[in-house]
Scaffold this motif. Structure first.
Motif, PDB file in Angstrom:
ATOM      1  N   ALA A   1       0.974  -1.203   0.132  1.00  0.00           N
ATOM      2  CA  ALA A   1       0.148  -0.111  -0.096  1.00  0.00           C
ATOM      3  C   ALA A   1       0.959   1.218   0.018  1.00  0.00           C
ATOM      4  O   ALA A   1       1.813   1.267   0.965  1.00  0.00           O
TER       5      ALA A   1
ATOM      6  N   LEU B   1      -2.376   0.601  -4.834  1.00  0.00           N
ATOM      7  CA  LEU B   1      -1.816  -0.564  -4.394  1.00  0.00           C
ATOM      8  C   LEU B   1      -0.972  -1.176  -5.295  1.00  0.00           C
ATOM      9  O   LEU B   1      -1.191  -1.025  -6.490  1.00  0.00           O
TER      10      LEU B   1
ATOM     11  N   MET C   1      -6.226   3.641  -6.198  1.00  0.00           N
ATOM     12  CA  MET C   1      -7.448   3.845  -5.160  1.00  0.00           C
ATOM     13  C   MET C   1      -8.369   4.548  -6.060  1.00  0.00           C
ATOM     14  O   MET C   1      -8.448   5.240  -6.917  1.00  0.00           O
TER      15      MET C   1
ATOM     16  N   GLY D   1      -4.298   6.789   0.606  1.00  0.00           N
ATOM     17  CA  GLY D   1      -3.767   5.138   0.895  1.00  0.00           C
ATOM     18  C   GLY D   1      -2.677   5.285   2.243  1.00  0.00           C
ATOM     19  O   GLY D   1      -2.306   6.196   2.425  1.00  0.00           O
TER      20      GLY D   1
ATOM     21  N   ASP E   1      -2.652   1.630   4.842  1.00  0.00           N
ATOM     22  CA  ASP E   1      -2.516   0.578   5.364  1.00  0.00           C
ATOM     23  C   ASP E   1      -3.515  -0.550   4.310  1.00  0.00           C
ATOM     24  O   ASP E   1      -4.440  -0.052   3.895  1.00  0.00           O
ATOM     25  N   ALA E   2      -3.057  -1.616   4.382  1.00  0.00           N
ATOM     26  CA  ALA E   2      -3.936  -2.635   3.322  1.00  0.00           C
ATOM     27  C   ALA E   2      -3.984  -3.995   4.194  1.00  0.00           C
ATOM     28  O   ALA E   2      -2.908  -4.491   4.126  1.00  0.00           O
TER      29      ALA E   2
ATOM     30  N   THR F   1      -8.704  -1.055   3.314  1.00  0.00           N
ATOM     31  CA  THR F   1      -7.469  -0.245   3.264  1.00  0.00           C
ATOM     32  C   THR F   1      -7.812   1.160   4.052  1.00  0.00           C
ATOM     33  O   THR F   1      -8.948   1.458   4.325  1.00  0.00           O
ATOM     34  N   SER F   2      -6.942   1.950   4.358  1.00  0.00           N
ATOM     35  CA  SER F   2      -6.967   3.237   5.042  1.00  0.00           C
ATOM     36  C   SER F   2      -6.313   4.398   4.516  1.00  0.00           C
ATOM     37  O   SER F   2      -5.696   4.456   3.227  1.00  0.00           O
TER      38      SER F   2
END
Lengths: 241, 439
Positions: free
Chosen positions: B158, B171, B186, B193, B195-196, B207-208
């Motif tokens: 990510a 990603l 994304m 983006g 984390d994944a 995802t965050s």
């Protein structure tokens, strides 16, 4: 926490494979038998398999060609012999006692074999179980394994025969194994889906090792190759957007 | 929070800090929450690999992977036993292990280099085997490789940014040996983006959101003083179909949601995150109809939460606060009602937290980002042990001083038994599949 207690918890929570707690080799026979119970008799899965052709499977890597000896016929099988067909390749060892690992892969291929017949995909997809424990998994052992699994003519069990050919096979998939002092083999659980040009399109671990997921992927790969093996240009790595 | 006044930033007004909670760059090295596809160390870990940022001010001219012996009873217990340099300083930040745990991938957020270490051949002496220095080119424009997550036979990365330095990102997947597979951007309406995290059993990926290079490579003081920069933080989490890699749902949780952890008990179908700017704990839970919902379950305080670690039984969540330098412990028995157990002060600032599989040992590092670390920050790895009363106790004598090594970031655990060697082969899950996550 010991491995044992961890495995106990693991098996308690396992939703699909009905295998008994995967323990030591003395329980091997029971474990294998239990693992061969069709996955479909387990609890309802937590996700639906995505319909065939509703998604893309990128080319993960080119699989190196390899040659292995068919335990049943004695013929030398090369990956290139399967050109034009999808290949489901399970790298395993027969005395694997973890019901979440090799026995699960074999059980899934057995279910896939039925699903191939049901979907009338015979002739377009081959199943291949290849041992990475060639010293212990003799032709006799593999034949017994094949019989126990109920493998039909399109599901071959094979051995690389020598350590050198085994290493070449494994390195072609960037897969590593290690032998523990007690004789077990430390390995990742991996089943590969290869397309008609010998390219790795999917790598399965436990949760995706379901006949419905597997065959939907097979159909997707077969469809995007046209009839496959036609020499059409190789698609570049997929980039969305 | 009680310690907030400690946050000193060369004269920056404390009021800005409240607003900024900018995300930090935490880690996902904790053993329970490693990728579900990865082999786990279920007993005592032997090594702690610390991805460490070089800092000329410390006399350290290169990023490095620092190996600490953490096996009790070892003659070198608590000591640095190896240090492998990458040859450049590139905002060393996060890293992750391949599914077979043979390699450790680490990334730099400035020049987007990715380094691959072989940790299988000699787990006590990681060896740099490959550097990907054209990451942005091969991925078609991604910048700032952040989270490194194992998928079967490959790594999912990510990113934080793209060529223009904005937070628009995506990603990318690479094979375990470093060959590019594909890029997935994304969606336009939620472009950030951070984390994944996959849940194999649910066939979902979460995802965050953080911010782009224009912000994370800018001095924190300037970020805080520049409203335009303060607007460039993401507020979303996206739920994806893991198999198809298509987005399914977007949750506007606000305030830069960073690290994500899925529960691993079979009966639990939820994940948790904390928002850096909003300092809220967010629960993302599967509903009966198979869709997911996100809700705020706690306010963790104005600590600037930067990393979290969820225990293997899903009952304990550790949260580090960058701003206050503390480690908070929450009882997650009811994930809808987290209960604060304790808050432990560790230093001027804290960043990553990693716990062992059995939850008995917790390690913490201190550095966040080169441009954001505080002026009075100190560089260390500390260890805490779980006491019989369920509270953590700092281990006296175990504090690895990084003053001459660099700024310590993410930690990953190593064990000889993973590779079939050693006499304690029982302590690892023998097969890496997504087995442990399903248990």
């Amino acid at each position: 926490m010991s491995l044992r207690s961890d495995e106990r918890r693991r098996s308690r929570g396992e939703t699909r494979s009905r295998c008994a707690p995967a323990l030591r080799r003395r329980a091997l026979a029971a474990v294998l038998l239990a693992a061969l119970v069709p996955a479909s008799t387990g609890a309802a899965p937590l996700f639906e398999a995505d319909p065939p052709r509703s998604f893309d499977l990128p080319v993960i890597r080119e699989a190196g060609d390899f040659s292995v000896r068919d335990a049943e016929t004695g013929a030398l099988l090369r990956l290139s012999d399967f050109r034009g067909r999808a290949v489901v390749l399970s790298l395993f060892y027969a005395s694997c006692a973890d019901g979440n690992a090799c026995p699960l892969a074999t059980a899934t291929l057995r279910a896939a074999q039925r699903e191939i017949a049901r979907r009338r995909l015979g002739g377009q997809v081959a199943l291949l179980s290849v041992t990475f424990d060639e010293a212990r998994d003799t032709v006799a052992v593999l034949r017994a394994e094949r019989e126990r699994a109920g493998a039909g003519p399109e599901w071959r069990f094979a051995t690389p025969e020598t350590a050198a050919r085994r290493e070449a096979l494994l390195s072609g998939f960037d897969q590593r194994i290690a032998r523990a002092p007690d004789g077990t083999i430390v390995h990742p659980l991996r089943v590969y889906l290869l397309d008609g040009r010998g390219r790795v399109r999917q790598i399965y671990s436990q949760s995706f090792l379901r006949a419905d997921v597997l065959l939907n992927d097979v159909e997707t790969v077969l469809a995007d190759e046209g009839v496959s093996g036609d020499g059409a240009s190789v698609a570049p790595p997929e980039t969305l957007r | 929070m009680a310690h907030r006044q400690r946050f000193t930033l060369g004269g920056i007004a404390a009021i800005g800090l409240l607003l900024c909670a900018f995300g930090a760059r935490p880690g996902h090295a904790d053993e329970p929450c490693q990728s579900p596809y990865m082999a786990k160390i279920v007993g005592q870990e032997d090594f702690l690999y610390v991805w460490t940022l070089g800092d000329p001010a410390l006399g350290v001219q290169s990023d490095s992977l620092v190996t600490i012996d953490v096996k009790p009873g070892s003659p070198t217990y608590g000591k640095v036993i190896d240090r492998a340099e990458t040859g450049s300083i590139d905002e060393a930040h996060h890293g992750g292990l391949t599914d077979d745990r043979a390699r450790l991938w680490v990334g730099g957020l400035d020049n987007s280099k990715i380094h691959i270490f072989d940790i299988a051949t000699d787990p006590a002496k990681p060896k740099l085997v490959k550097t990907i220095d054209d990451t942005t080119a091969v991925t078609g424009g991604l910048v700032g490789p952040h989270s490194f997550i194992a998928l079967p036979g490959r790594m999912l990365i990510a990113f934080l940014s793209s060529r223009d330095g904005s937070g628009k990102t995506g990603l990318a997947e690479f094979t375990n040996d470093g060959r590019f597979i594909r890029t997935i951007w994304m969606p336009d309406d939620a472009p950030y983006g951070y984390d994944a995290r996959p849940s194999a059993k649910l066939n979902r990926l979460l995802t965050s959101s953080f911010t782009g290079k224009n912000v994370y490579m800018t001095e924190l003081a300037k970020v805080l003083a520049t409203p335009e920069l303060m607007k460039q933080f993401g507020d979303s989490m996206i739920l994806w179909n893991l198999h198809t890699m298509k987005p399914l749902q977007t949750f506007r949780v606000g305030g830069a949601p960073l690290e994500i952890r899925w529960a691993s008990s079979p009966e639990n179908n939820w994940a948790v995150t904390t928002t850096a700017l909003g300092h809220e704990m967010i629960l993302v839970e599967r509903k009966a109809d198979g869709t997911f919902a996100a809700k705020k379950v706690a306010d963790v305080g104005e600590i600037l939460p930067v990393d979290i670690s969820l225990s293997a039984d899903d009952k304990r969540l550790f949260v580090t606060g960058f701003m206050t330098g503390e480690l908070k412990s929450y009882d997650m028995t009811d994930p809808s009602k987290p209960r604060l157990v304790e808050a432990i002060p560790l230093g001027p600032q804290a960043n990553m937290v990693s716990q062992s599989w059995d939850g008995q040992r917790v390690y913490v590092t201190s550095s966040l980002l080169s441009k954001w670390d505080k002026q009075d920050a100190t560089w260390w790895v500390k260890k805490l042990n779980l006491g019989p009363d369920g509270k953590l106790v700092l281990e006296k004598g175990f504090e690895v001083d990084f003053a001459k090594l660099g700024r310590p970031h993410q930690m990953n655990f190593g064990s000889r038994a993973l590779y079939g060697s050693g006499s304690e082969a029982e302590k690892v899950a023998r097969v890496s599949g997504d087995v442990v996550a399903q248990r």
